[in-house]
Enzyme design. Structure first.
Site, PDB file in Angstrom:
ATOM      1  N   ASP A  71      38.988 -10.175  43.982  1.00 57.06           N
ATOM      2  CA  ASP A  71      38.285  -8.964  43.539  1.00 57.06           C
ATOM      3  C   ASP A  71      38.475  -7.830  44.546  1.00 57.06           C
ATOM      4  O   ASP A  71      39.529  -7.734  45.180  1.00 57.06           O
ATOM      5  CB  ASP A  71      36.800  -9.290  43.343  1.00 57.06           C
ATOM      6  CG  ASP A  71      36.183  -8.539  42.172  1.00 57.06           C
ATOM      7  OD1 ASP A  71      36.057  -7.309  42.282  1.00 57.06           O
ATOM      8  OD2 ASP A  71      35.834  -9.183  41.166  1.00 57.06           O
ATOM      9  N   HIS A 100      32.058  -4.344  43.290  1.00 56.32           N
ATOM     10  CA  HIS A 100      32.277  -5.320  42.227  1.00 56.32           C
ATOM     11  C   HIS A 100      32.394  -6.740  42.757  1.00 56.32           C
ATOM     12  O   HIS A 100      31.766  -7.681  42.243  1.00 56.32           O
ATOM     13  CB  HIS A 100      33.527  -4.933  41.436  1.00 56.32           C
ATOM     14  CG  HIS A 100      33.673  -5.633  40.134  1.00 56.32           C
ATOM     15  ND1 HIS A 100      34.306  -6.849  40.013  1.00 56.32           N
ATOM     16  CD2 HIS A 100      33.263  -5.293  38.879  1.00 56.32           C
ATOM     17  CE1 HIS A 100      34.297  -7.225  38.737  1.00 56.32           C
ATOM     18  NE2 HIS A 100      33.672  -6.300  38.035  1.00 56.32           N
TER      19      HIS A 100
END
Length: 384
Positions: A71, A100
């Site tokens: 990520d 995120h």
């Protein structure tokens, strides 16, 4: 005011369209601050109540299982996150400047904290962060490298909360990770008004990948959940709570990317409980134990942590039964001695004599009393 807004947009463009390092990225290494942090809700998040994963913690908490978060990085300083290793493929540092990756990591393995009603699905799992982007949609080539890197680091679960197009390098990276027995859990993708018509999301659409769609608090498929991707299971994907950089939290998260994190946590619980199962059987267990399909785009239905951990599958019992011991070699088997004919003859004669004597004794026992009742005497005649 308009000029300031345009200036802000221009400054933001390098971060939004590329994951390639820029001078602006370097300047933000120590100051990056994701927007919109919030406060932790005072009640248990609805998704946590809905899945009830804390009920299986007496059996498994994910200990011994390594989960890779592919990520935007993870805030390793957050009080509810323990990151064992961080890898940066962007050249911009391991910080999470998007937020995120930190929120995804919290849902997967957020640890318990006094005064916090929030916790991750598998709090004892070992987290590693593989940063491949500083944007919502980064470089797919770096995504492929990140998946391969996660496999090389021994990740048993690889969470990919991003969508990309089908590419040869991405396909090869997925195949490589699967060959190393990793379970890849990937987002089915979000369909918004800006996206227009939906198309399959990758790597979720590749064979062997556990694709995840999003469900709502009323157990329906979220309107944004991509039904063109071959979804395996659903998980909560609206109004979610999780960790956020800077030791904060967000209560308004949504998307198949965060639904994916819940399923990755469940997979970690299963792998810890059944370490003998390979990635194929783990995926199968998660799917067979789900709550039931809700139509196109829902796969086997909403993931069920309790059943995923406790269901007894006959096919698994056979598959993991202990192997039968190897047959003994001919040399290890003692051969019987040849028969002794003389001994057999003597034994037969003795047995025959014994049987004859027994028969005579029985006869006498019957005949003599009978003769006495009829006044029989040896050498004489019977009385009238």
């Amino acid at each position: 005011m308009i000029i300031r807004g345009l200036a802000a947009i221009v400054l933001a463009l390098p971060v939004l369209i590329t994951a390639t390092p820029t001078p602006a990225d370097a300047a933000r290494r120590d100051t990056c601050a994701p927007s919109r942090p919030g406060r932790l809700t005072l009640s248990e998040p609805w998704a946590q109540r809905r899945l009830g994963f804390t009920s299986v913690w007496p059996l498994t908490r994910g200990r011994g299982v390594t989960v890779a978060v592919v990520d935007s990085g993870v805030d390793a300083k957050h009080p509810q996150l323990k990151v064992a290793q961080s890898v940066d493929l962007t050249g911009t540092g391991t910080q999470d400047c998007l937020g995120h990756g930190t929120s995804v990591a919290g849902i997967i393995a957020g640890t318990e904290r006094k005064g916090s009603p929030f916790a991750g699905v598998a709090p004892d799992a070992r987290l590693i962060s593989i940063k491949h982007t500083n944007a919502e949609r980064g470089d797919p080539a770096l995504l492929a490298r990140a998946i391969a890197k996660a496999a090389d680091l021994g990740a048993q679960v690889i969470n990919v909360s991003v969508r990309a197009v089908d590419r040869m390098d991405l396909r090869r990276a997925v195949g490589y990770a699967l060959s190393k027995d990793a379970v890849i859990v990937a987002a089915a993708g979000n369909v918004t008004k800006e996206d227009g018509t939906s198309s399959p999301a990758y790597p979720a659409a590749y064979p062997g990948v556990l694709a995840v769609g999003a469900s709502t608090p009323d157990d329906t498929i979220a309107s944004f959940s991509n039904t063109s991707t071959p979804v395996a299971v659903l998980a909560p994907g609206q109004a979610l709570t999780s960790t956020w950089p800077g030791g904060t939290y967000r209560n308004d998260l949504e998307g198949t990317s965060h639904a994916t994190a819940y399923v990755s946590g469940v997979v970690a619980l299963v792998r810890a409980r059944y370490p003998e199962l390979d990635n194929v059987r783990v995926r199968r267990r998660v799917e067979l134990s789900a709550d039931g399909t809700k139509g196109k785009g829902s796969g086997a239905g909403i993931v069920n942590p309790r059943l995923a951990v406790t269901t007894i599958l006959p096919s698994e019992v056979v598959a993991v039964a202990p192997q039968q011991p190897a047959s003994l070699t001919e040399a290890a088997i003692a051969k019987a001695d040849p028969p002794d004919d003389h001994a057999i003859g003597v034994a037969s004669a003795v047995a025959g004599g014994a049987l004859g004597a027994a028969a005579l004794a029985v006869t006498l026992a019957v005949v003599v009393p009978l003769g006495r009742r009829r006044r029989w005497r040896p050498g004489g005649e019977t009385g009238s």
